[in-house]
Design an enzyme around this catalytic site. Structure first.
Site, mmCIF file in Angstrom:
data_model
loop_
_atom_site.group_PDB
_atom_site.id
_atom_site.type_symbol
_atom_site.label_atom_id
_atom_site.label_comp_id
_atom_site.label_asym_id
_atom_site.label_seq_id
_atom_site.Cartn_x
_atom_site.Cartn_y
_atom_site.Cartn_z
ATOM 1 N N LYS A 180 0.529 -0.888 -0.262
ATOM 2 C CA LYS A 180 0.069 -0.330 -0.211
ATOM 3 C C LYS A 180 1.114 1.388 0.377
ATOM 4 O O LYS A 180 2.481 1.718 0.366
ATOM 5 C CB LYS A 180 -0.972 0.406 1.249
ATOM 6 C CG LYS A 180 0.705 -0.175 2.385
ATOM 7 C CD LYS A 180 0.200 0.948 2.700
ATOM 8 C CE LYS A 180 0.745 1.538 4.323
ATOM 9 N NZ LYS A 180 1.652 2.725 4.846
ATOM 10 N N GLY B 13 5.485 -6.257 5.546
ATOM 11 C CA GLY B 13 5.350 -7.289 7.127
ATOM 12 C C GLY B 13 4.370 -7.857 6.614
ATOM 13 O O GLY B 13 3.441 -8.270 6.909
ATOM 14 N N SER B 14 2.996 -6.595 7.044
ATOM 15 C CA SER B 14 1.954 -6.975 7.554
ATOM 16 C C SER B 14 1.056 -6.876 5.814
ATOM 17 O O SER B 14 0.133 -8.162 6.713
ATOM 18 C CB SER B 14 1.064 -5.328 7.478
ATOM 19 O OG SER B 14 2.163 -4.376 8.566
ATOM 20 N N ASP C 110 -1.578 -1.984 10.894
ATOM 21 C CA ASP C 110 -1.535 -2.498 9.190
ATOM 22 C C ASP C 110 -2.312 -3.522 8.990
ATOM 23 O O ASP C 110 -2.693 -3.654 7.988
ATOM 24 C CB ASP C 110 -0.300 -1.690 8.204
ATOM 25 C CG ASP C 110 0.013 -0.328 8.421
ATOM 26 O OD1 ASP C 110 -0.825 0.432 9.507
ATOM 27 O OD2 ASP C 110 1.353 -0.482 8.220
#
Length: 250
Positions: A22, A115-116, A149
């Site tokens: 994102k 990572g999220s 997130d």
């Protein structure tokens, strides 16, 4: 792809998924909280840059193994994908073993929630693989325990995030457009970004309400003119190359 996690009729031995990154169309820090976190207003947008996540059942009983293609990434228990799988394994008493392979394309330490995203897709993948029947909302409720997130990365799309990022309001889709992303050879951690932020010294905050209005009006140029990140001045002071790239793009 946004509805497959509801299917309950098939248990699979191997799943390959895309973990989309994102960008922040706008990001403002409102205040520092007593718990040490910060209250934010930010508009997040999924982009077509993604990690490949391949989850495969193994013969090893109750073992979660993470394999990545980047040496800088952890393959251990502190990897968010591992933590996501472990959470569902413990809750649903899953005794099968799995291997989670992460092929990294999202830039590391670039503010793109790589990572999220891996974590969110692992939650979805384990949910699908073992036919756990969890809804999107239930996955988001579990995801917030792993990272602020993660709920957004489960939901994806265009969204206003408030609080520490966990309070999400879906917004209309932004106008179709190309996005050019430049990532120099430096890594800026979230911790570094906050260390370079002087809340009291902020003269002008990003116009998040105006940005939302532009998105609702489907006005790409008005949206682009209001895109602003409150961290940017402090980060550019420390890493001038980011300002150079921005000037070149503009």
């Amino acid at each position: 792809e946004e509805v497959w996690y509801l299917r309950r009729n098939s248990v699979q031995n191997k799943i390959q998924l895309k973990a989309y990154g994102k960008i922040n169309l706008g990001l403002d820090v409102i205040r520092k909280r007593e718990d040490g976190y910060h209250d934010l207003d930010m508009i997040m947008q999924t982009v077509n840059v993604y990690d490949d996540i391949i989850i495969t059942k193994t013969e090893s009983s109750n073992e979660i193994r993470v394999v990545t293609d980047k040496e800088v990434l952890s393959n251990g228990k502190d990897n968010l994908a591992y933590m996501a799988a472990k959470m569902l394994f413990d809750e649903f008493a899953i005794t099968q073993g799995v291997e989670i392979r992460i092929n990294k394309r999202i830039p590391i330490a670039g503010g793109m929630a790589g990572g999220s995203a891996d974590c969110a897709v692992t939650l979805k993948g384990i949910n699908q693989m073992f036919a756990l029947g969890l809804t999107q909302k239930e996955l988001m409720e579990r995801g917030v325990k792993l990272g602020a997130d993660v709920p957004y990365c489960v939901m994806r799309g265009t969204a206003l995030a408030e609080g520490i990022g966990e309070k999400l309001t879906r917004l209309p889709e932004v106008p179709k457009c190309y996005v050019l992303i430049g990532k120099p050879g430096i890594n800026v951690s979230t911790k570094t970004a906050y260390e370079n932020l002087n809340l009291e010294g902020i003269g002008k905050h990003p116009d998040i309400d105006g940005l939302i209005g532009a998105i609702r009006n489907n006005d790409l140029y008005a949206m682009a003119s209001r895109m602003e990140n409150v961290f940017e001045p402090g980060i550019i002071r420390q890493y001038p190359v980011i300002g150079n790239i921005k000037n070149l793009m503009e």
